[in-house]
Design a protein around this motif. Structure first.
Motif, PDB file in Angstrom:
ATOM      1  N   GLN A  29       0.824  -1.203   0.000  1.00 35.38           N
ATOM      2  CA  GLN A  29       0.000   0.000   0.000  1.00 35.38           C
ATOM      3  C   GLN A  29       0.865   1.262   0.000  1.00 35.38           C
ATOM      4  OE1 GLN A  29      -2.991  -0.186   3.192  1.00 35.38           O
ATOM      5  NE2 GLN A  29      -2.988  -2.414   2.968  1.00 35.38           N
ATOM      6  N   VAL A  30       1.950   1.219   0.785  1.00 35.87           N
ATOM      7  CA  VAL A  30       2.866   2.357   0.820  1.00 35.87           C
ATOM      8  C   VAL A  30       3.446   2.614  -0.564  1.00 35.87           C
ATOM      9  CG1 VAL A  30       5.135   3.113   1.651  1.00 35.87           C
ATOM     10  CG2 VAL A  30       3.465   2.191   3.266  1.00 35.87           C
ATOM     11  N   ASP A  31       3.891   1.539  -1.235  1.00 31.32           N
ATOM     12  CA  ASP A  31       4.510   1.720  -2.542  1.00 31.32           C
ATOM     13  C   ASP A  31       3.503   2.141  -3.605  1.00 31.32           C
ATOM     14  OD1 ASP A  31       7.042   1.308  -1.623  1.00 31.32           O
ATOM     15  OD2 ASP A  31       7.175  -0.777  -2.257  1.00 31.32           O
ATOM     16  N   CYS A  32       2.249   1.704  -3.473  1.00 33.64           N
ATOM     17  CA  CYS A  32       1.210   2.179  -4.389  1.00 33.64           C
ATOM     18  C   CYS A  32       0.985   3.674  -4.203  1.00 33.64           C
ATOM     19  CB  CYS A  32      -0.094   1.411  -4.160  1.00 33.64           C
ATOM     20  SG  CYS A  32      -0.119  -0.273  -4.824  1.00 33.64           S
ATOM     21  N   ALA A  33       0.944   4.124  -2.940  1.00 37.78           N
ATOM     22  CA  ALA A  33       0.782   5.551  -2.663  1.00 37.78           C
ATOM     23  C   ALA A  33       1.997   6.337  -3.144  1.00 37.78           C
ATOM     24  CB  ALA A  33       0.572   5.764  -1.163  1.00 37.78           C
ATOM     25  N   LEU A  34       3.167   5.743  -2.990  1.00 34.31           N
ATOM     26  CA  LEU A  34       4.398   6.389  -3.448  1.00 34.31           C
ATOM     27  C   LEU A  34       4.384   6.549  -4.963  1.00 34.31           C
ATOM     28  CD1 LEU A  34       7.272   7.421  -2.813  1.00 34.31           C
ATOM     29  CD2 LEU A  34       8.050   5.044  -2.953  1.00 34.31           C
ATOM     30  N   CYS A  79       9.449   9.361 -13.333  1.00 34.61           N
ATOM     31  CA  CYS A  79       9.670  10.483 -12.423  1.00 34.61           C
ATOM     32  C   CYS A  79      11.167  10.802 -12.366  1.00 34.61           C
ATOM     33  CB  CYS A  79       9.141  10.142 -11.034  1.00 34.61           C
ATOM     34  SG  CYS A  79       9.410  11.409  -9.779  1.00 34.61           S
ATOM     35  N   SER A  80      11.496  12.074 -12.282  1.00 35.79           N
ATOM     36  CA  SER A  80      12.897  12.500 -12.299  1.00 35.79           C
ATOM     37  C   SER A  80      13.495  12.632 -10.899  1.00 35.79           C
ATOM     38  CB  SER A  80      13.040  13.841 -13.032  1.00 35.79           C
ATOM     39  OG  SER A  80      12.298  14.863 -12.354  1.00 35.79           O
ATOM     40  N   TRP A  81      12.730  12.298  -9.859  1.00 38.00           N
ATOM     41  CA  TRP A  81      13.255  12.407  -8.490  1.00 38.00           C
ATOM     42  C   TRP A  81      14.490  11.537  -8.325  1.00 38.00           C
ATOM     43  CZ3 TRP A  81       8.348  11.751  -4.884  1.00 38.00           C
ATOM     44  CH2 TRP A  81       7.480  12.830  -5.106  1.00 38.00           C
ATOM     45  N   SER A  82      15.387  11.981  -7.452  1.00 36.33           N
ATOM     46  CA  SER A  82      16.549  11.165  -7.102  1.00 36.33           C
ATOM     47  C   SER A  82      16.121  10.022  -6.187  1.00 36.33           C
ATOM     48  CB  SER A  82      17.595  12.020  -6.394  1.00 36.33           C
ATOM     49  OG  SER A  82      17.126  12.413  -5.109  1.00 36.33           O
ATOM     50  N   GLY A  83      16.998   9.040  -6.049  1.00 32.70           N
ATOM     51  CA  GLY A  83      16.702   7.947  -5.137  1.00 32.70           C
ATOM     52  C   GLY A  83      16.494   8.452  -3.723  1.00 32.70           C
ATOM     53  N   GLU A  84      17.280   9.444  -3.309  1.00 38.12           N
ATOM     54  CA  GLU A  84      17.163  10.007  -1.959  1.00 38.12           C
ATOM     55  C   GLU A  84      15.810  10.692  -1.763  1.00 38.12           C
ATOM     56  OE1 GLU A  84      19.747  10.315  -3.919  1.00 38.12           O
ATOM     57  OE2 GLU A  84      21.414   9.399  -2.799  1.00 38.12           O
ATOM     58  N   GLU A  85      15.332  11.404  -2.794  1.00 36.60           N
ATOM     59  CA  GLU A  85      14.038  12.075  -2.690  1.00 36.60           C
ATOM     60  C   GLU A  85      12.903  11.061  -2.565  1.00 36.60           C
ATOM     61  OE1 GLU A  85      14.424  16.204  -5.208  1.00 36.60           O
ATOM     62  OE2 GLU A  85      14.626  14.320  -6.328  1.00 36.60           O
ATOM     63  N   VAL A  86      12.980  10.007  -3.345  1.00 38.16           N
ATOM     64  CA  VAL A  86      11.948   8.966  -3.282  1.00 38.16           C
ATOM     65  C   VAL A  86      11.999   8.268  -1.920  1.00 38.16           C
ATOM     66  CG1 VAL A  86      11.039   6.865  -4.339  1.00 38.16           C
ATOM     67  CG2 VAL A  86      12.115   8.618  -5.765  1.00 38.16           C
ATOM     68  N   PHE A  87      13.209   8.005  -1.449  1.00 45.87           N
ATOM     69  CA  PHE A  87      13.398   7.336  -0.161  1.00 45.87           C
ATOM     70  C   PHE A  87      12.755   8.151   0.960  1.00 45.87           C
ATOM     71  CE2 PHE A  87      15.845   5.869   3.517  1.00 45.87           C
ATOM     72  CZ  PHE A  87      15.920   4.506   3.285  1.00 45.87           C
ATOM     73  N   ARG A  88      12.972   9.471   0.945  1.00 44.10           N
ATOM     74  CA  ARG A  88      12.383  10.340   1.979  1.00 44.10           C
ATOM     75  C   ARG A  88      10.859  10.356   1.890  1.00 44.10           C
ATOM     76  NH1 ARG A  88      16.991  13.578   0.810  1.00 44.10           N
ATOM     77  NH2 ARG A  88      15.808  14.848  -0.685  1.00 44.10           N
ATOM     78  N   LYS A  89      10.336  10.403   0.670  1.00 42.14           N
ATOM     79  CA  LYS A  89       8.881  10.394   0.503  1.00 42.14           C
ATOM     80  C   LYS A  89       8.293   9.071   0.967  1.00 42.14           C
ATOM     81  CE  LYS A  89       5.000  12.223  -0.905  1.00 42.14           C
ATOM     82  NZ  LYS A  89       4.414  13.388  -0.195  1.00 42.14           N
ATOM     83  N   ARG A  90       8.974   7.984   0.680  1.00 38.37           N
ATOM     84  CA  ARG A  90       8.500   6.663   1.111  1.00 38.37           C
ATOM     85  C   ARG A  90       8.448   6.585   2.632  1.00 38.37           C
ATOM     86  NH1 ARG A  90      10.509   0.882   1.468  1.00 38.37           N
ATOM     87  NH2 ARG A  90       8.960  -0.374   0.377  1.00 38.37           N
ATOM     88  N   TYR A  91       9.461   7.146   3.299  1.00 34.19           N
ATOM     89  CA  TYR A  91       9.478   7.138   4.759  1.00 34.19           C
ATOM     90  C   TYR A  91       8.324   7.982   5.312  1.00 34.19           C
ATOM     91  CZ  TYR A  91      10.981   7.896   9.553  1.00 34.19           C
ATOM     92  OH  TYR A  91      11.005   7.959  10.922  1.00 34.19           O
ATOM     93  N   GLU A  92       8.078   9.125   4.694  1.00 37.36           N
ATOM     94  CA  GLU A  92       6.981   9.996   5.130  1.00 37.36           C
ATOM     95  C   GLU A  92       5.637   9.285   5.041  1.00 37.36           C
ATOM     96  OE1 GLU A  92       4.697  13.686   3.048  1.00 37.36           O
ATOM     97  OE2 GLU A  92       6.884  13.822   3.095  1.00 37.36           O
ATOM     98  N   ILE A  93       5.411   8.599   3.923  1.00 35.48           N
ATOM     99  CA  ILE A  93       4.155   7.877   3.732  1.00 35.48           C
ATOM    100  C   ILE A  93       4.040   6.711   4.709  1.00 35.48           C
ATOM    101  CG2 ILE A  93       2.871   6.402   2.112  1.00 35.48           C
ATOM    102  CD1 ILE A  93       4.069   8.138  -0.151  1.00 35.48           C
ATOM    103  N   SER A  94       5.145   6.012   4.918  1.00 34.36           N
ATOM    104  CA  SER A  94       5.093   4.772   5.702  1.00 34.36           C
ATOM    105  C   SER A  94       4.987   4.995   7.204  1.00 34.36           C
ATOM    106  CB  SER A  94       6.340   3.927   5.417  1.00 34.36           C
ATOM    107  OG  SER A  94       7.512   4.551   5.924  1.00 34.36           O
ATOM    108  N   ARG A  95       5.451   6.115   7.705  1.00 31.93           N
ATOM    109  CA  ARG A  95       5.539   6.321   9.146  1.00 31.93           C
ATOM    110  C   ARG A  95       4.186   6.120   9.848  1.00 31.93           C
ATOM    111  NH1 ARG A  95       8.947   8.251  12.987  1.00 31.93           N
ATOM    112  NH2 ARG A  95       8.007   9.390  14.736  1.00 31.93           N
ATOM    113  N   ASN A  96       3.132   6.689   9.289  1.00 26.98           N
ATOM    114  CA  ASN A  96       1.816   6.543   9.899  1.00 26.98           C
ATOM    115  C   ASN A  96       1.367   5.087   9.911  1.00 26.98           C
ATOM    116  OD1 ASN A  96      -0.832   7.698  10.891  1.00 26.98           O
ATOM    117  ND2 ASN A  96      -1.523   6.724   9.000  1.00 26.98           N
ATOM    118  N   PHE A  97       1.633   4.376   8.793  1.00 30.58           N
ATOM    119  CA  PHE A  97       1.289   2.954   8.729  1.00 30.58           C
ATOM    120  C   PHE A  97       2.011   2.170   9.825  1.00 30.58           C
ATOM    121  CE2 PHE A  97       0.101   4.233   4.475  1.00 30.58           C
ATOM    122  CZ  PHE A  97      -0.937   3.389   4.126  1.00 30.58           C
ATOM    123  N   LEU A  98       3.311   2.428   9.968  1.00 32.94           N
ATOM    124  CA  LEU A  98       4.129   1.646  10.887  1.00 32.94           C
ATOM    125  C   LEU A  98       3.744   1.875  12.346  1.00 32.94           C
ATOM    126  CD1 LEU A  98       7.688   2.011   9.298  1.00 32.94           C
ATOM    127  CD2 LEU A  98       5.934   0.309   8.844  1.00 32.94           C
TER     128      LEU A  98
END
Length: 241
Positions: A29-34, A79-98
């Motif tokens: 679900q996190v990766d779908c939202a990402l 998407c042109s985001w860097s790996g670091e940008e995607v990683f940060r966004k993934r953490y932001e989305i996942s935190r509430n789930f976790l």
């Protein structure tokens, strides 16, 4: 290798995601939202999970496999985001789930408490990153109320503790070295093909815990595992004999 039940081993090693906790679907679900945040296509959750699992298995020796995965996912989404940008966004989305949604699988806390009462040494060996495990340890009320990690487990190994994640056996070799154990002391509970392959490569008996997100590998998991459990209720049944 002599095939012995977990009851005959002093140290029980647990995988986390999909084995002890019901979390694989949440990561899908996190990766779908990402992907949606990056303007990517809508995809079925199981397909998203399979792609992630296949990528991580193939890139387990990267310096940061999940960072590599995030960059690859961005490119998949155009998407042109860097790996670091995607990683940060993934953490932001996942935190509430976790914090609020992740919970133990039914029966897992009782198994942990029972094994602890029998004097077993319990260890977690996971490819989950340390930051996520710290959330489970300190902020997730479901886990803390039922079987707090720090109170129940002698050691917790995360992906930062090794250079190669499962299916490499490195995490098991490291924990055996750190804790002064031999493979004859240990038994592993796993749910995924990569996890079972890591256990077999380490020469440690492995009990496969069924997880619906590994359904596609079910037959292979049955063949490779030393024991098969449909749920933690099966393990509790062994403990109650």
């Amino acid at each position: 290798m002599e095939n012995k039940s977990f009851l005959e081993r002093n140290t029980i090693i647990f995988d986390m995601d999909g084995t002890l906790i019901d979390s694989i679907g949440i990561w899908n679900q996190v990766d779908c939202a990402l992907m949606a945040a990056m303007g990517g296509p809508a995809e079925e959750e199981m397909a998203v999970g399979r792609r992630r699992d296949d990528f991580l298995a193939a890139h387990g020796t990267d310096d940061n496999p999940y960072l590599s995965y995030c960059l690859a996912l961005a490119r998949h989404c155009g998407c042109s985001w860097s790996g670091e940008e995607v990683f940060r966004k993934r953490y932001e989305i996942s935190r509430n789930f976790l914090i609020h949604q992740v919970d133990y699988k039914k029966g897992a806390p009782e198994v942990i408490q029972k094994l602890k009462s029998l004097g077993k040494t319990l260890v977690i060996a996971t490819t989950t990153k340390k930051a996520n495990m710290d959330i489970y340890r300190s902020l997730n009320k479901n886990i803390r109320a039922k079987a707090p990690l720090d109170a129940c487990f002698t050691a917790i190994y995360t992906r930062e503790d090794v250079s190669s994640i499962k299916p490499s056996p490195e995490v098991h070799e490291k924990l055996m070295s750190d804790l002064g154990l031999t493979r004859e002391d240990c038994f592993i509970f796993e749910d995924s093909l990569a996890g079972v392959e890591a256990a077999k490569a380490a020469g440690i008996p492995v009990g496969v815990m069924y997880d619906r997100y590994s359904e596609g590998d079910k037959e292979k998991l049955r063949e490779m595992g030393d024991f098969w459990y449909d749920s933690w209720q099966d393990v509790l049944a062994v403990l109650s004999k």
